[in-house]
Design an enzyme around this catalytic site. Structure first.
Site, mmCIF file in Angstrom:
data_model
loop_
_atom_site.group_PDB
_atom_site.id
_atom_site.type_symbol
_atom_site.label_atom_id
_atom_site.label_comp_id
_atom_site.label_asym_id
_atom_site.label_seq_id
_atom_site.Cartn_x
_atom_site.Cartn_y
_atom_site.Cartn_z
ATOM 1 N N ASP A 230 0.820 -1.222 0.000
ATOM 2 C CA ASP A 230 0.000 0.000 0.000
ATOM 3 C C ASP A 230 0.847 1.262 0.000
ATOM 4 O OD1 ASP A 230 -2.510 1.308 0.015
ATOM 5 O OD2 ASP A 230 -2.381 1.634 2.163
ATOM 6 N N THR A 254 -7.048 6.731 -0.626
ATOM 7 C CA THR A 254 -7.267 5.419 -1.209
ATOM 8 C C THR A 254 -8.730 5.024 -1.059
ATOM 9 O OG1 THR A 254 -5.023 4.756 -0.645
ATOM 10 C CG2 THR A 254 -6.580 2.996 -1.146
ATOM 11 N N GLN A 304 -5.078 -0.270 -7.202
ATOM 12 C CA GLN A 304 -5.632 0.647 -6.212
ATOM 13 C C GLN A 304 -6.305 1.820 -6.926
ATOM 14 O OE1 GLN A 304 -3.522 3.585 -3.152
ATOM 15 N NE2 GLN A 304 -3.540 1.484 -2.365
#
Length: 327
Positions: A230, A254, A304
């Site tokens: 991430d 995100t 993402q």
């Protein structure tokens, strides 16, 4: 982008980390010990768990922590099988000072595959929902699907190298990566946008691994890789955005995060993470990633969706022209 001036021997963040005995190594090892504790959810009922948070580093709970906790809690309800994917949606920002409640639903148990639905809550409000899938990881041919990275990781500067030379206005936030480093060794060949790097098209690659050997099984290593996957994706969305954007004028959040694990991971060894923004529409950008080990095996893929939205006091950004892309 040109390289920063040579650092002094006392504060050189371009050299080795492991075994250096430096304050940075000690801080990184301490952060890893904390993360391993955070990724060990405590049972509080049938398929219910309680977990804490890392020490504050970004003013909020890091999304990678939540993704990894969802995977770890799901794995606690699955015997022997190994995670092969997680699809997580972020619903609310969390309070890093308050504990987390993790609820696992046993969606399906088959002969060789299992699926779990996970909700991470705080004070009764869902922060994250995730679907985690597991399989038996049947033996298969070890196909090399990518060439081994050409640049050795030890020749690439640590992320802290760029933080040390962040320009005025970014030096304060940059010091966070030095004073409270994340539990990873991260090496990158250019300054990220949040440390003063320039916007540019195309891919960007960085190296990642744990700062020491971890005696853990494939489920734990999968969760640790999920945590690390991430980092720097929001930054990548800003780097390659077709308009002039930055942390001073825009906010990056995100919306969701997915990782597919193609084979068991040994994350205390080097992995090369290549990111690329593949679509921008409205205020949303889609960033995809490929994680390859040092032998050239494609071990994981990520995707993402990032929200890139102007802050309330900023004006509409100007479109970047070619002359700006290579500054």
């Amino acid at each position: 982008m040109s390289s920063p001036p040579e650092a002094t021997a006392q504060s050189d963040f371009s050299g080795p980390l492991r075994g250096s005995g430096s304050p940075l190594e000690r801080g990184t090892l301490g952060a890893l010990d904390e993360l391993l504790q955070v990724l060990t959810p405590q049972p509080v009922g049938a398929d219910r768990f309680r977990a804490g948070n890392e020490a504050v580093r970004f003013g909020r709970i890091f999304g990678g922590q939540l993704v990894a906790q969802a995977m770890a809690a799901a794995a606690a309800t699955v015997a022997e099988l190994i995670p092969h994917s997680i699809h997580a949606s972020f619903l609310r920002l969390g309070d890093f000072t308050a504990p987390l409640d993790i609820i696992v639903e046993r969606t399906r148990d088959g002969r060789s595959m299992s699926v779990r639905h996970v909700v991470i809550e705080q004070d009764g409000n869902a922060l994250v929902t995730a679907t985690v899938s597991f399989d038996a990881n049947a033996a298969s041919a070890d196909v090399h699907t990518a060439a081994g990275p050409a640049t050795p990781p030890e020749s690439v500067p640590l992320l802290q190298h760029w933080a040390q030379y962040a320009r005025a206005g970014l030096a304060g936030p940059g010091r966070t990566w030095i004073d409270r480093p994340p539990p990873l060794e991260m090496r990158i060949g250019e300054a990220p946008i949040f440390l003063g790097g320039a916007q540019a098209p195309g891919q960007r690659t960085h190296w990642i691994r744990l700062p020491r050997t971890v005696d853990a099984g494939p489920q734990e290593h999968a969760a640790l890789l999920a945590y690390a996957s991430d980092y720097l994706l929001v930054d990548m969305a800003l780097r390659s955005h077709p308009q002039r954007v930055g942390y001073a004028t825009h906010r990056g959040l995100t919306l969701d995060h997915t990782i597919w694990l193609h084979r068991p991971v040994q994350f205390d060894r080097w992995h090369c993470y290549t990111l690329q923004t593949v679509a921008v529409g409205g205020h949303r950008a889609l960033v995809q990633g490929t994680i390859v080990d040092a032998a050239g095996r494609h071990v994981a893929s990520t995707a993402q969706e990032v929200l890139v939205r102007p802050t309330t006091n900023s004006t509409a950004p100007a479109r970047i022209h070619r002359k700006d892309q290579h500054q």
